[in-house]
Design a protein around this motif. Structure first.
Motif, PDB file in Angstrom:
ATOM      1  N   LYS A   1       0.681  -1.398   0.039  1.00 50.30           N
ATOM      2  CA  LYS A   1       0.071  -0.113   0.150  1.00 50.30           C
ATOM      3  C   LYS A   1       0.871   1.299   0.009  1.00 50.30           C
TER       4      LYS A   1
ATOM      5  N   SER B   1       2.424   1.642  -3.421  1.00 54.07           N
ATOM      6  CA  SER B   1       1.313   2.193  -4.404  1.00 54.07           C
ATOM      7  C   SER B   1       1.274   3.443  -4.142  1.00 54.07           C
TER       8      SER B   1
ATOM      9  N   VAL C   1       3.899   0.353  -9.489  1.00 56.88           N
ATOM     10  CA  VAL C   1       3.141  -0.770  -9.808  1.00 56.88           C
ATOM     11  C   VAL C   1       4.013  -1.942  -9.858  1.00 56.88           C
TER      12      VAL C   1
ATOM     13  N   TRP D   1       9.464  -3.415  -8.859  1.00 60.32           N
ATOM     14  CA  TRP D   1       8.592  -2.387  -9.019  1.00 60.32           C
ATOM     15  C   TRP D   1       8.864  -1.255  -9.937  1.00 60.32           C
TER      16      TRP D   1
ATOM     17  N   THR E   1      -6.836   1.972  -5.040  1.00 61.66           N
ATOM     18  CA  THR E   1      -6.379   0.585  -5.063  1.00 61.66           C
ATOM     19  C   THR E   1      -5.143   0.806  -6.049  1.00 61.66           C
ATOM     20  N   THR E   2      -5.121   2.039  -6.850  1.00 62.04           N
ATOM     21  CA  THR E   2      -4.004   2.194  -7.672  1.00 62.04           C
ATOM     22  C   THR E   2      -2.773   3.136  -7.082  1.00 62.04           C
ATOM     23  N   GLY E   3      -3.374   3.790  -6.196  1.00 58.42           N
ATOM     24  CA  GLY E   3      -2.176   4.665  -5.492  1.00 58.42           C
ATOM     25  C   GLY E   3      -1.769   5.767  -6.344  1.00 58.42           C
TER      26      GLY E   3
END
Length: 518
Positions: free
Chosen positions: A158, A161, A166, A172, A283-285
């Motif tokens: 989390k 993100s 991603v 990453w 959820t995507t950050g």
């Protein structure tokens, strides 16, 4: 001392394309006494969590040394140094997942590795929960916690993100990097993002220019004309330079490190409390806002820089860089004798802040101009440190030359304009006067920016963010009703003046006779 008063903003028509900032400038993140108490509780909880973790690490480090595992002991010690340091240096986040702990470690040592991983992940998880508690009270403290926990556990999904990464397999990546890889490119250390099929020829000294292969020397000759300058694209910047491709790539790497620092540290400047909260729930950050590439033009000589800009800015020859609002572009030139990093971080600070809004506008014409230059003077202290194939950075080192002169002019020379009076100065008044007086104003602005960023673990930092957000706001109504730092902190200006003087005195005692960072 080199005089950098030549760095200025040309306040003319422009359009910015970053996050819209709607509304907290007049009521803002909580800055009441009650909120300060809640923030203090968060700081106390952080202190307790950290003391417990450090005590566990100290014990574990001794066990690792007794077991003959110096590599593990050094990793543990690195975390202890990070958490005990007042001036934290953060590392560039690793791009690969941490490897699993090997099963074939010598008897007894694998359990120590497992214990270190478990303690670190638990501490990072606790910091994340604390960060969620602090969202509405102090976004700046929230993102400081995120920075620390990612040093401890760089694979916290989390938090990672929220920094815009991603996961792709065991890596990453940023979305930009992911797209470049999908396009068949690699990030070459000298040439930046390059098609894989080009790498061998580039390393042999060939260059692809408009679809044709020519020598590197021929390309350099053509690109001396700025119309054909190299264009280097990064995640957030578009850099044009007629110096060299390598210089453009070097600038891009530094700017991306600075951008990452800036957007985390100044989160409350860019986002309302609701937007900050959404970051944690997304959820995507990634922010659901429009973005742009920040434009940078870099010339290979001062002569070309002056020739390009002198019609618009007759005094351009006295500058070593500037951000011009008219075309939303930061301009620089190559000068091996100057501190180019300080110049670029100063001007890009102006750029990032101004382009936080779509609307063209004036900034601080009628008051509060000191912080426009003060915060840019502060970010000049941003330093990227390369050591052992690792990138770290620091900012706000009290040995930096800007802060040295702030202390000297206050404590030795007795120069100080009370903040109530200082904050009433608009752009024209602030930038008008003989050079020695302007030097003193810029020094005080740099010192005050450091004070509001760091005093008592950043207790006034949120107030400073709200203050700057009002000054840069697109609404004339908000700009006309800027609440001063006395109102935003709940502390009257005479008390703030006294605290600033005491802070500078303590800073002087801390640095002692240490060498000044130029």
């Amino acid at each position: 001392m080199r005089l950098k008063l030549a760095r200025f903003i040309v306040l003319v028509a422009t359009f910015g394309l970053l996050t819209r900032f709607d509304g907290f400038a007049t009521d803002g993140f909580a800055t009441s006494a009650q909120a300060a108490d809640r923030l203090q509780l968060c700081h106390n909880d952080y202190k307790q969590l950290t003391q417990k973790y450090m005590a566990q690490l100290s014990e574990l480090m001794q066990k690792a040394r007794k077991a003959g595992d110096p590599e593990l002991a050094n990793r543990i010690e690195k975390n202890l140094i990070l958490l005990s340091s007042k001036q934290k240096q953060f590392s560039e986040l690793p791009r690969t997942l941490r490897p699993d702990i090997p099963d074939n470690l010598p008897n007894g040592t694998r359990e120590l590795h497992v214990q270190f991983r478990h303690l670190s992940d638990k501490y990072a998880a606790d910091l994340y929960l604390l960060a969620r508690r602090a969202i509405k009270i102090s976004p700046t403290f929230t993102f400081e916690l995120l920075n620390i926990l990612l040093e401890i556990n760089p694979d916290h999904v989390k938090a990672r993100s929220l920094r815009g990464y991603v996961r792709q397999g065991d890596q990453w990546l940023t979305p930009f990097e992911r797209d470049q890889i999908r396009a068949g490119k690699i990030d070459h250390p000298r040439f930046g993002w390059l098609k894989k099929s080009y790498v061998e020829r580039y390393e042999r000294g060939e260059r692809n220019f408009m679809g044709n292969w020519i020598s590197a020397e021929k390309e350099a000759e053509i690109r001396r004309d700025f119309r054909y300058a190299w264009t280097v694209r990064t995640e957030h910047f578009q850099i044009k330079t007629n110096h060299s491709l390598e210089k453009g790539v070097e600038m891009g790497r530094k700017l991306e490190v600075f951008y990452d620092y800036f957007k985390q540290t100044f989160a409350a400047f860019y986002n309302s409390p609701q937007q900050i909260k959404q970051f944690f729930e997304s959820t995507t950050g990634r922010s659901k806002t429009r973005s742009q590439l920040y434009k940078i033009n870099h010339f290979r000589s001062k002569e070309e820089y002056v020739k390009k800009l002198i019609k618009r800015i007759p005094q351009i020859a006295i500058t070593n860089g500037l951000y011009q609002l008219e075309d939303r572009t930061a301009y620089f030139y190559y000068d091996p004798e100057s501190d180019f990093d300080a110049t670029i971080f100063h001007e890009v600070t102006h750029q990032l802040m101004y382009e936080s809004h779509l609307k063209k506008r004036d900034i601080a014409n009628n008051g509060h101009f000191w912080i426009v230059e003060g915060i840019a003077n502060y970010t000049e202290s941003f330093r990227i440190i390369q050591k052992d194939n690792q990138t770290t950075y620091e900012v706000g080192n009290p040995r930096f030359v800007r802060f040295y002169w702030a202390r000297k002019r206050l404590l030795d020379e007795g120069y100080f304009v009370p903040q109530a009076e200082f904050s009433r100065m608009g752009r024209l008044e602030y930038q008008t006067g003989p050079t020695p007086l302007l030097q003193k104003r810029y020094s005080q602005a740099a010192g005050l920016a450091h004070f509001y960023m760091h005093y008592k673990n950043g207790i006034y930092r949120n107030a400073l963010m709200v203050y700057m957000a009002q000054i840069y706001h697109s609404s004339p109504r908000v700009q006309a009703r800027v609440r001063g730092l006395d109102a935003l902190t709940g502390v009257d200006y005479p008390t703030l003046d006294r605290q600033y003087r005491e802070y500078m005195q303590e800073q002087l005692e801390e640095v002692g006779d240490d060498e000044v960072i130029q």
